[in-house]
Motif scaffolding. Structure first.
Motif, PDB file in Angstrom:
ATOM      1  N   UNK A  96       1.864  56.080   7.438  1.00 52.89           N
ATOM      2  CA  UNK A  96       0.806  56.479   6.503  1.00 52.89           C
ATOM      3  C   UNK A  96       1.317  57.578   5.571  1.00 52.89           C
ATOM      4  N   UNK A  97       2.068  58.504   6.114  1.00 52.87           N
ATOM      5  CA  UNK A  97       2.631  59.590   5.306  1.00 52.87           C
ATOM      6  C   UNK A  97       3.638  59.060   4.288  1.00 52.87           C
ATOM      7  N   UNK A  98       4.447  58.082   4.684  1.00 57.05           N
ATOM      8  CA  UNK A  98       5.434  57.500   3.756  1.00 57.05           C
ATOM      9  C   UNK A  98       4.734  56.741   2.629  1.00 57.05           C
ATOM     10  N   UNK A  99       3.718  55.949   2.974  1.00 57.83           N
ATOM     11  CA  UNK A  99       2.955  55.249   1.934  1.00 57.83           C
ATOM     12  C   UNK A  99       2.226  56.226   1.033  1.00 57.83           C
ATOM     13  N   UNK A 100       1.649  57.257   1.626  1.00 58.35           N
ATOM     14  CA  UNK A 100       0.959  58.276   0.840  1.00 58.35           C
ATOM     15  C   UNK A 100       1.906  59.038  -0.069  1.00 58.35           C
ATOM     16  N   UNK A 101       3.115  59.327   0.423  1.00 60.81           N
ATOM     17  CA  UNK A 101       4.104  60.028  -0.407  1.00 60.81           C
ATOM     18  C   UNK A 101       4.496  59.174  -1.611  1.00 60.81           C
ATOM     19  N   UNK A 102       4.673  57.876  -1.407  1.00 62.17           N
ATOM     20  CA  UNK A 102       4.972  56.979  -2.526  1.00 62.17           C
ATOM     21  C   UNK A 102       3.815  56.997  -3.522  1.00 62.17           C
ATOM     22  N   UNK A 103       2.592  56.965  -3.009  1.00 57.05           N
ATOM     23  CA  UNK A 103       1.410  56.968  -3.868  1.00 57.05           C
ATOM     24  C   UNK A 103       1.267  58.281  -4.636  1.00 57.05           C
ATOM     25  N   UNK A 104       1.635  59.394  -4.020  1.00 63.41           N
ATOM     26  CA  UNK A 104       1.537  60.705  -4.670  1.00 63.41           C
ATOM     27  C   UNK A 104       2.368  60.741  -5.952  1.00 63.41           C
ATOM     28  N   UNK A 105       3.430  59.950  -6.009  1.00 62.11           N
ATOM     29  CA  UNK A 105       4.273  59.966  -7.210  1.00 62.11           C
ATOM     30  C   UNK A 105       3.536  59.464  -8.451  1.00 62.11           C
ATOM     31  N   UNK A 106       2.354  58.869  -8.287  1.00 61.19           N
ATOM     32  CA  UNK A 106       1.574  58.388  -9.442  1.00 61.19           C
ATOM     33  C   UNK A 106       0.596  59.429  -9.950  1.00 61.19           C
ATOM     34  N   UNK A 107       0.436  60.539  -9.241  1.00 60.31           N
ATOM     35  CA  UNK A 107      -0.531  61.545  -9.658  1.00 60.31           C
ATOM     36  C   UNK A 107      -0.090  62.193 -10.960  1.00 60.31           C
ATOM     37  N   UNK A 108      -1.062  62.571 -11.775  1.00 63.19           N
ATOM     38  CA  UNK A 108      -0.748  63.084 -13.106  1.00 63.19           C
ATOM     39  C   UNK A 108      -1.129  64.541 -13.318  1.00 63.19           C
ATOM     40  N   UNK A 109      -1.812  65.164 -12.365  1.00 56.71           N
ATOM     41  CA  UNK A 109      -2.203  66.552 -12.552  1.00 56.71           C
ATOM     42  C   UNK A 109      -2.780  67.156 -11.302  1.00 56.71           C
ATOM     43  N   UNK A 110      -3.081  68.445 -11.352  1.00 52.98           N
ATOM     44  CA  UNK A 110      -3.518  69.174 -10.166  1.00 52.98           C
ATOM     45  C   UNK A 110      -4.881  68.760  -9.634  1.00 52.98           C
ATOM     46  N   UNK A 111      -5.701  68.124 -10.438  1.00 58.90           N
ATOM     47  CA  UNK A 111      -7.028  67.726  -9.975  1.00 58.90           C
ATOM     48  C   UNK A 111      -7.070  66.303  -9.446  1.00 58.90           C
ATOM     49  N   UNK A 112      -5.963  65.572  -9.518  1.00 60.35           N
ATOM     50  CA  UNK A 112      -5.911  64.209  -8.997  1.00 60.35           C
ATOM     51  C   UNK A 112      -6.079  64.240  -7.481  1.00 60.35           C
ATOM     52  N   UNK A 113      -6.685  63.196  -6.948  1.00 63.54           N
ATOM     53  CA  UNK A 113      -6.939  63.108  -5.507  1.00 63.54           C
ATOM     54  C   UNK A 113      -6.440  61.768  -4.995  1.00 63.54           C
ATOM     55  N   UNK A 114      -6.006  61.761  -3.726  1.00 67.25           N
ATOM     56  CA  UNK A 114      -5.585  60.520  -3.086  1.00 67.25           C
ATOM     57  C   UNK A 114      -6.023  60.566  -1.632  1.00 67.25           C
ATOM     58  N   UNK A 115      -6.475  59.428  -1.104  1.00 67.64           N
ATOM     59  CA  UNK A 115      -6.868  59.367   0.302  1.00 67.64           C
ATOM     60  C   UNK A 115      -6.637  57.960   0.840  1.00 67.64           C
ATOM     61  N   UNK A 116      -6.358  57.889   2.129  1.00 69.74           N
ATOM     62  CA  UNK A 116      -6.134  56.598   2.789  1.00 69.74           C
ATOM     63  C   UNK A 116      -7.449  55.853   2.925  1.00 69.74           C
ATOM     64  N   UNK A 117      -7.429  54.561   2.607  1.00 71.31           N
ATOM     65  CA  UNK A 117      -8.591  53.690   2.829  1.00 71.31           C
ATOM     66  C   UNK A 117      -8.361  52.828   4.063  1.00 71.31           C
ATOM     67  N   UNK A 118      -7.170  52.231   4.139  1.00 72.87           N
ATOM     68  CA  UNK A 118      -6.884  51.294   5.222  1.00 72.87           C
ATOM     69  C   UNK A 118      -5.385  51.299   5.500  1.00 72.87           C
ATOM     70  N   UNK A 119      -5.030  51.089   6.761  1.00 73.05           N
ATOM     71  CA  UNK A 119      -3.619  50.959   7.122  1.00 73.05           C
ATOM     72  C   UNK A 119      -3.511  49.922   8.226  1.00 73.05           C
ATOM     73  N   UNK A 120      -2.493  49.110   8.117  1.00 71.84           N
ATOM     74  CA  UNK A 120      -2.181  48.130   9.155  1.00 71.84           C
ATOM     75  C   UNK A 120      -0.747  48.375   9.584  1.00 71.84           C
ATOM     76  N   UNK A 121      -0.535  48.429  10.899  1.00 69.70           N
ATOM     77  CA  UNK A 121       0.801  48.655  11.436  1.00 69.70           C
ATOM     78  C   UNK A 121       1.139  47.530  12.399  1.00 69.70           C
ATOM     79  N   UNK A 122       2.304  46.936  12.217  1.00 69.46           N
ATOM     80  CA  UNK A 122       2.850  45.960  13.158  1.00 69.46           C
ATOM     81  C   UNK A 122       4.021  46.629  13.866  1.00 69.46           C
ATOM     82  N   UNK A 123       3.880  46.825  15.183  1.00 69.36           N
ATOM     83  CA  UNK A 123       4.939  47.439  15.979  1.00 69.36           C
ATOM     84  C   UNK A 123       5.898  46.329  16.408  1.00 69.36           C
ATOM     85  N   UNK A 124       7.161  46.478  16.044  1.00 69.42           N
ATOM     86  CA  UNK A 124       8.145  45.431  16.297  1.00 69.42           C
ATOM     87  C   UNK A 124       9.038  45.741  17.494  1.00 69.42           C
TER      88      UNK A 124
END
Length: 188
Positions: A96-124
């Motif tokens: 979740x942190x890795x996906x969120x970090x990738x998503x953070x790269x799209x933020x454009x300013x200090x007031x932008x917000x991001x939050x997780x909606x859904x996550x699916x994990x397949x343990x291999x």
């Protein structure tokens, strides 16, 4: 040439810190912006997110739409001490942190917000007593939703531990420097 306070761009201001991108006589190159992104992201991921400090999660690398995180193995992260396997919830948190970090790269300013909606994990495979690397990349970046794909693997062997997909809600309010034009599927 000495630069003063008016020779910089307030790139991002989050919680406990401010991030300033200095300007040269010319507008910064994309490489300079990527370097600034990495510096900002290291501060955000490594220092400002309490659960990352608690678990020891750090940023290894970042580019627009992609991030790589590192989680050091510690016995306290085991789910079953008899088998010395890392708890699955810790792996899910790292993904979740890795996906969120990738998503953070799209933020454009200090007031932008991001939050997780859904996550699916397949343990291999079980996470053995080894450091873990997780990578997240944006699959689709829209004006309100970002979809990412993630993977976690052992640092020493590269053995894949888990894969995941996550959806994040994003509210871009800023008009600062963003990287969305460099991200696959960006539509805003």
């Amino acid at each position: 040439m000495a630069m003063g306070p008016s020779d910089s761009i307030d790139l991002f201001q989050a919680g406990r810190g401010a991030f300033i991108l200095p300007l040269s006589a010319n507008f910064p190159t994309f490489a300079a912006m990527e370097d600034a992104l990495k510096k900002v992201m290291i501060q955000v991921i490594d220092e400002m997110i309490p659960v990352h400090r608690f678990l020891g999660i750090t940023l290894r690398d970042v580019k627009p739409g992609w991030a790589q995180l590192y989680l050091p193995y510690r016995p306290e992260l085991e789910g079953d001490p008899r088998s010395q396997r890392m708890h699955g919830g810790i792996i899910a948190c790292l993904l979740d942190s890795a996906g969120g970090a990738a998503a953070i790269t799209t933020l454009t300013g200090p007031d932008d917000m991001i939050s997780s909606i859904d996550i699916r994990v397949d343990y291999l495979e079980p996470a053995k007593p080894d450091h873990v690397i997780a990578e997240g990349e944006i699959v689709r970046s829209g004006s309100a939703i970002i979809v990412t794909r993630m993977k976690a693997y052992h640092e020493s062997t590269g053995e894949l531990i888990a894969e995941g997909k996550a959806v994040y809600r994003v509210k871009r309010k800023g008009n600062g420097i963003g990287f969305s034009s460099e991200i696959p599927g960006a539509d805003d």
